[in-house]
Design a protein around this motif. Structure first.
Motif, PDB file in Angstrom:
ATOM      1  N   ALA A  17      19.927  27.383  47.204  1.00  0.00           N
ATOM      2  CA  ALA A  17      19.196  28.691  47.823  1.00  0.00           C
ATOM      3  C   ALA A  17      17.724  28.227  48.214  1.00  0.00           C
ATOM      4  CB  ALA A  17      19.268  29.843  47.078  1.00  0.00           C
ATOM      5  N   ALA A  21      16.177  28.891  51.879  1.00  0.00           N
ATOM      6  CA  ALA A  21      14.902  29.704  52.341  1.00  0.00           C
ATOM      7  C   ALA A  21      14.007  29.120  52.645  1.00  0.00           C
ATOM      8  CB  ALA A  21      14.852  30.600  50.905  1.00  0.00           C
ATOM      9  N   CYS A  98      25.049  34.568  50.373  1.00  0.00           N
ATOM     10  CA  CYS A  98      25.385  33.195  50.940  1.00  0.00           C
ATOM     11  C   CYS A  98      26.998  33.477  51.315  1.00  0.00           C
ATOM     12  CB  CYS A  98      25.066  32.159  49.885  1.00  0.00           C
ATOM     13  SG  CYS A  98      25.841  30.533  50.843  1.00  0.00           S
ATOM     14  N   ARG A 105      21.363  32.212  47.326  1.00  0.00           N
ATOM     15  CA  ARG A 105      20.616  32.862  48.112  1.00  0.00           C
ATOM     16  C   ARG A 105      20.846  34.377  48.227  1.00  0.00           C
ATOM     17  NH1 ARG A 105      19.343  31.906  54.543  1.00  0.00           N
ATOM     18  NH2 ARG A 105      17.519  33.407  54.759  1.00  0.00           N
TER      19      ARG A 105
END
Length: 129
Positions: A17, A21, A98, A105
């Protein structure tokens, strides 16, 4: 190690994640300061897209980031720290996750179009809180 949804355990998902990001910043930093350029990041993405175990590519990316001057790499980032009243807008009973279940995430649905996953180029999936 994968979980029942085909994703990975908590720490691994958090690392993926973080990479997702911070993708653009990590890519730029590696291109500017790594002897291999962004190749470690691209190898991780290829492994994730292929459904392969991301452990070795994640570790290689971590080492490449450290060598490029990133003091924390991908293992040393603070995750899951959300101070009350600081951060993303409060969701309206939905959260975006996700789409592949490979990372942890999340985003709040504060835009009409969901952000896209950098692994599969799919919009983040909408889940009720």
């Amino acid at each position: 190690m994968t979980d029942q949804r085909g994703g990975y355990g908590g720490e691994r998902r958090d690392e993926i994640a973080y990479v997702c990001a911070e993708f653009q910043g990590l890519h730029a930093g590696l291109e500017a300061h790594s002897t291999e350029g962004a190749a470690p990041l691209e190898r991780l993405l290829a492994a994730l897209r292929a459904g392969a175990d991301p452990t070795a590519p994640l570790e290689a990316l971590h080492e490449a980031l450290l060598a490029a001057g990133d003091a924390a790499g991908i293992h040393g980032q603070t995750r899951g720290l959300n101070l009350i009243g600081v951060g993303a807008a409060t969701p309206d009973e939905w959260v975006l996750l996700c789409p592949t279940g490979q990372c942890s995430r999340h985003a709040w649905p504060d835009d009409p179009e969901a952000p896209h996953c950098r692994i599969g180029d799919l919009p983040l999936r909408r889940e009720p809180l």
